[in-house]
Each structure stands twice: as C-alpha cells, then as structure tokens.
Design a protein around this motif. Sequence first.
Motif, PDB file in Angstrom:
ATOM      1  N   SER A 254      29.338  45.056  41.574  1.00  0.00           N
ATOM      2  CA  SER A 254      31.179  45.612  41.109  1.00  0.00           C
ATOM      3  C   SER A 254      31.624  45.281  40.498  1.00  0.00           C
ATOM      4  CB  SER A 254      31.101  45.516  42.487  1.00  0.00           C
ATOM      5  OG  SER A 254      31.746  46.011  42.624  1.00  0.00           O
ATOM      6  N   ARG A 272      35.089  45.296  49.055  1.00  0.00           N
ATOM      7  CA  ARG A 272      34.322  46.597  48.406  1.00  0.00           C
ATOM      8  C   ARG A 272      35.312  48.007  48.022  1.00  0.00           C
ATOM      9  NH1 ARG A 272      28.925  47.111  49.553  1.00  0.00           N
ATOM     10  NH2 ARG A 272      28.694  45.592  51.919  1.00  0.00           N
ATOM     11  N   TYR A 274      37.317  51.245  46.967  1.00  0.00           N
ATOM     12  CA  TYR A 274      37.812  52.335  46.835  1.00  0.00           C
ATOM     13  C   TYR A 274      37.881  53.272  46.158  1.00  0.00           C
ATOM     14  CZ  TYR A 274      39.470  55.814  50.679  1.00  0.00           C
ATOM     15  OH  TYR A 274      39.728  56.775  50.730  1.00  0.00           O
ATOM     16  N   ALA A 301      33.117  52.651  41.447  1.00  0.00           N
ATOM     17  CA  ALA A 301      32.470  52.620  42.731  1.00  0.00           C
ATOM     18  C   ALA A 301      31.513  52.231  43.664  1.00  0.00           C
ATOM     19  CB  ALA A 301      32.762  54.063  43.164  1.00  0.00           C
ATOM     20  N   HIS A 302      30.246  51.160  42.773  1.00  0.00           N
ATOM     21  CA  HIS A 302      29.579  50.667  42.876  1.00  0.00           C
ATOM     22  C   HIS A 302      29.681  49.589  43.562  1.00  0.00           C
ATOM     23  CE1 HIS A 302      25.017  49.626  42.275  1.00  0.00           C
ATOM     24  NE2 HIS A 302      25.669  48.225  42.048  1.00  0.00           N
ATOM     25  N   ARG A 303      28.807  49.975  45.118  1.00  0.00           N
ATOM     26  CA  ARG A 303      28.912  49.154  46.100  1.00  0.00           C
ATOM     27  C   ARG A 303      29.857  49.431  46.759  1.00  0.00           C
ATOM     28  NH1 ARG A 303      23.517  47.366  46.477  1.00  0.00           N
ATOM     29  NH2 ARG A 303      22.638  46.695  44.268  1.00  0.00           N
ATOM     30  N   LEU A 306      33.434  56.151  47.212  1.00  0.00           N
ATOM     31  CA  LEU A 306      33.450  57.103  45.882  1.00  0.00           C
ATOM     32  C   LEU A 306      34.006  58.147  47.287  1.00  0.00           C
ATOM     33  CD1 LEU A 306      34.510  58.649  43.525  1.00  0.00           C
ATOM     34  CD2 LEU A 306      31.857  59.536  43.630  1.00  0.00           C
ATOM     35  N   PHE A 346      26.723  53.915  45.453  1.00  0.00           N
ATOM     36  CA  PHE A 346      28.174  54.531  45.786  1.00  0.00           C
ATOM     37  C   PHE A 346      27.862  55.146  47.171  1.00  0.00           C
ATOM     38  CE2 PHE A 346      28.049  58.372  43.309  1.00  0.00           C
ATOM     39  CZ  PHE A 346      28.114  58.884  44.178  1.00  0.00           C
ATOM     40  N   GLN A 347      28.546  54.834  48.356  1.00  0.00           N
ATOM     41  CA  GLN A 347      28.318  55.429  49.576  1.00  0.00           C
ATOM     42  C   GLN A 347      29.892  56.893  49.675  1.00  0.00           C
ATOM     43  OE1 GLN A 347      28.332  52.675  52.955  1.00  0.00           O
ATOM     44  NE2 GLN A 347      28.056  54.924  54.000  1.00  0.00           N
TER      45      GLN A 347
END
Length: 507
Positions: A254, A272, A274, A301-303, A306, A346-347
């Motif tokens: 990240s 994390r 955001y 937004a990796h790991r 988003l 990303f989540q």
Amino acid sequence: MSLAVLKSRALAGMHAPEVTVEVHLANGLPSFTIVGLPETEVKEAKDRVRAALQNACFEFPARRITVNLAPADLPKESGRFDLPIALGILAASGQMPADDLDKYEFAGELSLSGELRPIRGALAMTYAMYRAGDAAGRRRGFILPGANADEAALVRDAAIFPAGSLLQVCSHFAARDGDAKLVRHRPAAQAAAPAYPDFAEVKGQAQARRALEVAAAGGHSVLMVGPPGTGKSMLAARFPGILPPMTDEEALESAAVQSLSGSFSAARWKTRPYRAPHHTASAVALVGGGGTPRPGEISLAHRGVLFLDELPEFDRKVLEVLREPLESGHITISRAARQADFPARFQLIAAMNPCPCGYQGHGSGRCRCTPDQVARYQDKISGPLLDRIDMQILVGALPHEELLRQADGEPSAAIAERVNGAFEKQVRRQGKGNHALSTAEIDAHCKPDAGGEQLLRAAMARLNWSARAYHRVLKVARTIADLAGDKTVMQPHVAEAVQYRRALREH
C-alpha cells in the motif's frame, strides 16, 4: 577522467528498473545534451544542474557534456535524475572523487541553490534496489533527499543515506574523516495504532452494522441503498476501523502505491487507505492512466476501502471499468509505447438512493417518482457490475422518536475483535480471505448442509441468479458461519446471506 558512471532508478508502473547515468566530457564547443529517451522534466535538468553547481561554488565545465541514461529504450521522467547528473559532471571534471560512486545509487531533484527536494516513488525505488543485491549479497546504499528518508527506510535493512543538499553529498565522498560523512538513516519509531472514526457514534442501523461486520470479516464488497440522511456515508467512513490489521507485506504494498503518487506519509504506516472520489471522476482518475501511467483511485485504495457515494451519478462508462479489477485485484494500463501494471485489491463500499428523489419507501411518503423513473435510475448500474457486488443491503430511515431513544452503538474495537477472529480462521483453513476463494475452493470449503443447499437452490431459481451470484452468496454464507464459530455452512447462514442479495432488484 572525462567519463563518470552512476546508478539511479526509473519508474515503470510499480517497478523501478535500474538506470545507468553516464556523463562524458569532450573537447569542442560548450554544450549540454541529455540522451536516453528523456521526457520534458529530465531535459529541464540541464538548467537546474547548471545553476545548482554554480551556486554551490563549483565550476561548470565549459566543454561538450553528454549525459546518457541507459537503457535507451526506457522512458525517463521527473527530476530524480538531477542529483546523479550533477555528481557525474563533478566526477568527470575531477572536482570530486569518483572511487566510491559504484557503492551507491542516487536520486533527487535539485533546486537552483543546490538543495535537494523530495521525489515520487522513493519507496518503490528503494525496494527494487534492495532486491537487486548481487549473488554475494552485497547491496548498494541509497543517497536521496532527507524528506524521503522515513519513507525509504520502511524497506528493512536497506542502507539509506539522506542528504539536504548537493554540497553534503559531495562532502560525503571528499571527506577523510567521519564528521562530514552522510549518516545512515535509522527507521523511525513504530507509528501509533491507526486512528479511525468509531462505530460507537452510529445510532441504530443494527442490520447495516451487522452486514458491514460480515463484509469486513470476509473481504466482501457492499452496496448500501437507502434514503438521504440514514447514515450510509457515516457507516462507510467507519468501515476501515473494523478491518483486520495490515500485515507488514500489505502495508509495504500500500505504501509503495502511495509513494508513486507522492501522497505517502510515514505517519500513516499500517493505516488502511480510505478513498472516496467524487462522482464526477473520470475513468482515468478511477483506474489510472496518462501518458506516463500513474495509479488511479482503485490502486491508491489497495489493501483498503474505495467508497463510491451516489453510485448512479457516476458515468456508466466509468463504473464499467471497475468490473475487471473487482475480479482480478489488479489493473493493467496499456499505451502504444508502454504498459504499466498496478495492484488494485480494494474493498468496494458503494452507496445510493433508491430513486431519483431519494425517498422511495421513506415513512414520510414524500416520494412521487414513477416506476419508470425508478427503473431508469437503478438501471444506471449495469447488471454485470451489480452481479460482482457481493452484498446489497437496505439502510432504512429511523423514526425520529426511535432515533432519539437510541443509545450509542457498539464500539469499533469490539466489532474488530470478532472480525479478526473470523479472518484468522479463514487464513488457517485456506490461507486467504473468503472473498478470494476460487471455484474449486468454494466446493471444498463452502459446501452447505442439506437444509442450506435446498434453500439456496430455491433462492437461485426464484431470483434468477447467475453462477457468479450463486458462488458469492456461498462465500458470504461461509463468512457468516466463521463469525458464528461453525465449521459447517448451515441453513441459517445461507438464509442470512440470501437476504444480502435482494436490496436493489432481483436479478
């Protein structure tokens, strides 16, 4: 000596290939030429280097100066080559010793006064340099601007030597005593635990909070549908605080992406990401691109998370570019002359209103949207994209009396403890989160009991699910079972997972 050779690094996506900076001084009319596919920022180094050398009281050679940045077919951009070019001119003209230059790599942008300014991608460059040690295990040191030292030192055991100016770097090679030598940078003390907004501030919305807990435990994507003011954005902002802690490897990945955009701060180590881009964002802003490819919002937004608020207000073509990264976890940006690959695991947390006015189903009864208007509004989100979103939940409006009576919600720390326990079970069982299970792994780890299988078949037939939707419901059910501490996916777990696919439209 009329030739000096130094080492530096370029950036090509997430990679930082080695660049050899060759500086040659020859007789002839004074000139300064840079070759090796330099872009505009590198070509402008001629003026910055000239002024920096003169203001640092060095002599700028009145000779024919040729700088070659090898390999010649690799594009070179940004001002990071200023420092090695200046040092090469000094070494080739005999104004500083060149004996130990091969023990280091160099990167840094010069001001006209000779001060060193920070550069992008220092972490990616340091990581590549550290991995490029020779067969005997010898690794070069890295001399770079002081402002990048904490970032570069995140690569453990890398030899980082920060400098504030060109004169300090020259003194390091010219001095015979240790006082004038650059001091190896030691990593800063471990940053404090990440601070996120707390779920305790959210009143009510127990169903939405439960759904986000399930999503955090299994890494599932979520779409929240509800009227304005029901707390969708508030819930999303607190979501990173209940995710499992970042591992060192995840944090380094990240941070490396953040470094490429120049937005990394060592104070946010292991926090994390955001990202919440506005709905006017273009496809390039979202997935990355440009003449020299840069990471977009999905990579930044990796790991992390988003958050796309007002989802139907995004241009449909922009949303469609999310389909591949949601599945693969990376994005490849292709241009005629080059190709760059960025991570994008990303989540996705998205939010939208149920209709154009936003109040469909609201207790006030103020919605006057026709069924056609509602259908057109919801159809702005394509079926294939909606199919890839694991969970679709309703976030309803609370009556004023109930809202005023609500006590503070459960704190994030308590939710995070349950989430982390469930995630650790997944790692022990299959080595990854439930969201990343392949088809074969779903068959092995997510097989429901007889009652759950019967319920799932009935739901699939009634709701016309695709095979993808079927598998995603199974993965969500597996996560619910993990939170409950059950080894087998049972009917109640499947029933709850089915409810998380029916918020927007049955398809």
